[in-house]
Design a protein around this motif. Structure first.
Motif, mmCIF file in Angstrom:
data_model
loop_
_atom_site.group_PDB
_atom_site.id
_atom_site.type_symbol
_atom_site.label_atom_id
_atom_site.label_comp_id
_atom_site.label_asym_id
_atom_site.label_seq_id
_atom_site.Cartn_x
_atom_site.Cartn_y
_atom_site.Cartn_z
ATOM 1 N N CYS A 148 -48.140 -5.846 0.646
ATOM 2 C CA CYS A 148 -49.141 -5.180 1.257
ATOM 3 C C CYS A 148 -50.456 -6.181 1.294
ATOM 4 N N LEU A 149 -51.270 -6.009 2.397
ATOM 5 C CA LEU A 149 -52.244 -6.850 2.412
ATOM 6 C C LEU A 149 -53.570 -6.027 2.636
ATOM 7 N N GLN A 185 -48.487 -3.364 7.087
ATOM 8 C CA GLN A 185 -48.752 -3.906 5.695
ATOM 9 C C GLN A 185 -50.226 -3.882 5.296
ATOM 10 N N TRP A 186 -50.931 -3.490 6.246
ATOM 11 C CA TRP A 186 -52.450 -3.741 6.069
ATOM 12 C C TRP A 186 -52.839 -2.324 5.514
ATOM 13 N N ARG A 187 -53.851 -2.349 4.257
ATOM 14 C CA ARG A 187 -54.469 -1.422 3.616
ATOM 15 C C ARG A 187 -56.089 -1.490 3.568
ATOM 16 N N HIS A 188 -56.781 -0.554 3.208
ATOM 17 C CA HIS A 188 -58.137 -0.421 3.133
ATOM 18 C C HIS A 188 -58.650 -0.410 1.614
ATOM 19 N N VAL A 189 -59.500 -1.534 1.084
ATOM 20 C CA VAL A 189 -60.004 -1.434 -0.016
ATOM 21 C C VAL A 189 -61.620 -1.418 0.067
ATOM 22 N N SER A 190 -62.175 -0.223 -0.511
ATOM 23 C CA SER A 190 -63.675 -0.302 -0.495
ATOM 24 C C SER A 190 -64.343 -1.644 -1.015
#
Length: 304
Positions: free
Chosen positions: A16-17, A54-59
């Motif tokens: 995961c990125l 593969q991309w995820r969001h992080v605040s």
């Protein structure tokens, strides 16, 4: 990821990125050609190295990378759980994209290309082609008129306005546009067949020419000359319709360009780039109807 994963020598079930940029996530979920060049090149490179899934969001407040980028004292960094352990939600093994929603930010649209289609195609309903051909009997002037029309349309759609003399590329594009439109109105069945991956109909007059469509969808002569050590235009001439005004204008242009050459020489010069149907008759007609050639034709004196 591309460099580290091969040297880890560890079994990896999933990669995961993470990024806190909602704009970048929006770009990565688009086709690169829809974006402006600078962003498009980088998005294409990223997409070639990994998949969008593969991309995820992080605040930003949960992003460990921001701890240093925003400045952190060494003493504070020592006791910073976010820096040493990462965001708290990772401890719950949240990696599903649906569990990591990100707010929509319309700022990404600033890098989108303008969705404008410039079409200089001529429609039979407007009779644009007939009106254009009736403007002048000078082929060179006709191409220049069409070139300025195309430049005007381009200038209306772009901020960088082109001025000054016409370039060779503009003249060449205008000529290709004109030839393509003439062919589409006179060889419609043949072009449709070739676009569908079929050969031209047997009754067609072009059957013996083994025609094909080039990269600009212009109908050209095929045949064995494709293996010859000649220029492309000489090996695969542009096909011109019989009796069409554009064919006549091209013959007249070459007749004057080569100082009122005779019928045989005129046909030879035209065939270095074009293949007019019934070209011999057209060449003889152009030379026969030339007023200058007729006035300068020597008269044999009859001495009796």
């Amino acid at each position: 990821m591309h460099k580290i994963v091969p040297v880890l020598d560890l079994p990896l079930d999933k990669i995961c990125l993470w990024t806190d940029s909602t704009i970048v996530l929006a770009w990565l979920n688009m086709q690169p050609h829809m974006l402006k060049t600078f962003v498009s090149n980088r998005v294409a490179k990223i997409q070639s190295l990994c998949s969008n899934s593969q991309w995820r969001h992080v605040s930003s407040k949960c992003n460990p990378a921001d701890v240093l980028s925003r400045g952190a004292d060494a003493k504070d960094l020592r006791d910073n759980d976010l820096w040493w352990q990462g965001p708290e939600f990772l401890l719950r093994n949240i990696t599903d994209p649906e569990e990591c929603p990100y707010p929509k930010d319309k700022t990404f649209e600033q890098e989108l290309k303008r969705n404008v289609t410039v079409s200089c195609a001529v429609t039979t309903d407007s009779d644009f082609l007939d009106k254009l051909l009736n403007l002048t009997n000078n082929y060179s002037k006709l191409i220049r008129i069409l070139s300025f029309c195309c430049r005007f349309i381009k200038n209306c759609l772009h901020k960088n306005v082109e001025t000054g003399f016409l370039t060779a590329a503009e003249l060449d594009n205008a000529e290709q546009l004109l030839i393509k439109q003439v062919q589409s109105t006179t060889f419609a069945k043949e072009i449709t067949a070739l676009e569908d991956g079929k050969s031209v109909p047997v009754p067609s007059k072009l059957k013996s020419l083994d025609p094909f469509l080039d990269s600009n969808l212009i109908l050209r002569v095929g045949g064995r000359l494709k293996n010859a050590n000649l220029e492309y235009d000489v090996k695969h001439q542009i096909i011109l319709p019989k009796g069409h005004k554009i064919t006549k204008l091209i013959f007249e242009f070459y007749h004057k360009k080569y100082l009122h050459v005779g019928a045989q020489g005129l046909l030879h010069q035209v065939r270095l780039r074009y293949w007019p149907l019934n070209g011999k008759s057209t060449a003889r007609m152009i030379v026969h109807n030339c007023v200058i050639c007729h006035k300068n034709k020597p008269v044999i004196a009859d001495h009796k």
